[in-house]
Design an enzyme around this catalytic site. Structure first.
Site, mmCIF file in Angstrom:
data_model
loop_
_atom_site.group_PDB
_atom_site.id
_atom_site.type_symbol
_atom_site.label_atom_id
_atom_site.label_comp_id
_atom_site.label_asym_id
_atom_site.label_seq_id
_atom_site.Cartn_x
_atom_site.Cartn_y
_atom_site.Cartn_z
ATOM 1 N N ASP A 62 -6.774 -2.512 3.536
ATOM 2 C CA ASP A 62 -5.571 -1.777 3.948
ATOM 3 C C ASP A 62 -5.344 -1.860 5.455
ATOM 4 O O ASP A 62 -4.917 -0.892 6.102
ATOM 5 C CB ASP A 62 -5.635 -0.308 3.476
ATOM 6 C CG ASP A 62 -5.695 -0.214 1.961
ATOM 7 O OD1 ASP A 62 -5.172 -1.124 1.290
ATOM 8 O OD2 ASP A 62 -6.279 0.753 1.449
ATOM 9 N N HIS A 113 0.857 -1.191 0.000
ATOM 10 C CA HIS A 113 0.000 0.000 0.000
ATOM 11 C C HIS A 113 0.892 1.240 0.000
ATOM 12 O O HIS A 113 1.868 1.296 0.758
ATOM 13 C CB HIS A 113 -0.906 -0.015 1.228
ATOM 14 C CG HIS A 113 -1.835 1.152 1.272
ATOM 15 N ND1 HIS A 113 -2.923 1.258 0.426
ATOM 16 C CD2 HIS A 113 -1.823 2.286 2.015
ATOM 17 C CE1 HIS A 113 -3.543 2.401 0.660
ATOM 18 N NE2 HIS A 113 -2.900 3.037 1.623
HETATM 19 C C1 GAR Z 1 1.331 0.792 -6.210
HETATM 20 O O1 GAR Z 1 1.703 2.083 -5.843
HETATM 21 C C2 GAR Z 1 0.663 0.083 -5.067
HETATM 22 O O2 GAR Z 1 1.211 0.416 -3.824
HETATM 23 C C3 GAR Z 1 -0.751 0.573 -5.177
HETATM 24 O O3 GAR Z 1 -1.012 0.569 -6.551
HETATM 25 C C4 GAR Z 1 0.213 0.823 -7.262
HETATM 26 C C5 GAR Z 1 0.385 -0.247 -8.297
HETATM 27 O O4 GAR Z 1 1.488 0.043 -9.092
HETATM 28 N N1 GAR Z 1 -1.668 -0.256 -4.462
HETATM 29 C C6 GAR Z 1 -2.735 0.210 -3.821
HETATM 30 O O5 GAR Z 1 -3.066 1.367 -3.827
HETATM 31 C C7 GAR Z 1 -3.530 -0.846 -3.078
HETATM 32 N N2 GAR Z 1 -4.366 -0.259 -2.092
HETATM 33 P P1 GAR Z 1 2.210 -1.096 -9.923
HETATM 34 O O6 GAR Z 1 1.114 -1.789 -10.748
HETATM 35 O O7 GAR Z 1 3.176 -0.364 -10.796
HETATM 36 O O8 GAR Z 1 2.858 -2.042 -8.955
#
Ligand code: GAR
Length: 213
Positions: A148, A112
């Protein structure tokens, strides 16, 4: 020791997925990525996983309408086909039911983009800037039925700069995500994480060596 078989679940670009795949290229890393699954066929991360020679699966939630349990049953059967032992959620933007989460209790991690318990939910970088916090960061935690929440495995903090935008702050946090997620999965795959109530404790490597004697 056999490497633990890991599935990464994504919905989008998959940069955390890529960080995990790169870590697992090292034969000494205790986990191997055996599957990347997405709930969206157009997730860019799927192509990246395919180019790495990793098996991919698409289980589109839209095909199941509002029936979350049916979607998860389809996902579960793909996971079983690939004999998955551990799951990493990496930008997987679907809420999972209590039934699925309980089945994978203490075997499923999420990342997260905030220092939990602060800034649960979406738009964490915008909200951190709006609140004027001086530190922000990322958290890897075990998945529990609440969104979360769940025992914290690893966190990394970054400073918030006066001239930050959500984009500049987000990029600084993302670099931390890519560092702490492989570290957290390593600890889980090594069996060094112990959940006691709400808290996750990490065995020191020394303690493990003593146990092995
Ligand atoms: C990341 O920043 C992750 O922490 C977030 O989505 C993004 C995915 O990026 N996740 C959340 O917000 C979950 N609550 P990625 O596809 O490049 O890994």
């Amino acid at each position: 020791m056999a490497r633990r078989r890991v599935a990464i679940l994504i919905s989008g670009r998959g940069s955390n997925m890529t960080a995990l795949i790169e870590a697992a290229r090292d034969p000494a890393y205790p986990a191997e990525i055996v599957l990347v699954a997405s709930n969206r066929a157009e997730a860019p991360g799927l192509d990246r996983a395919r180019s790495e020679g990793i098996a991919t699966a698409v289980v589109e939630h839209s095909a199941f309408g509002k029936d979350r349990a049916a979607f998860e049953n389809a996902l579960q059967s793909v996971l079983e086909t690939h004999r998955v032992e551990l799951i990493c959620l990496a930008g997987f933007m679907r809420l999972l039911t209590t039934g699925f989460v309980t089945r994978w209790q203490n075997r499923m991690l999420n990342i997260h983009p905030a220092l939990l318990p602060a800034f649960k939910g979406l738009h964490t970088h915008e909200r951190a800037l709006a609140e004027g916090v001086t530190e922000h960061g990322a958290t890897v935690h075990f998945v529990v039925p609440d969104m979360d929440a769940g025992p914290i495995v690893a966190q990394g903090a970054v400073p918030v700069m006066a001239n930050d935008t959500p984009e500049t702050l987000g990029a600084r946090v993302l670099a931390v995500e890519h560092r702490i997620y492989p570290q957290a999965l390593k600890l889980l795959a090594e069996g060094r994480l112990h959940v006691e109530g709400e808290i996750c404790r990490v065995d020191a490597p020394e303690a493990r060596k003593q146990e092995a004697r």
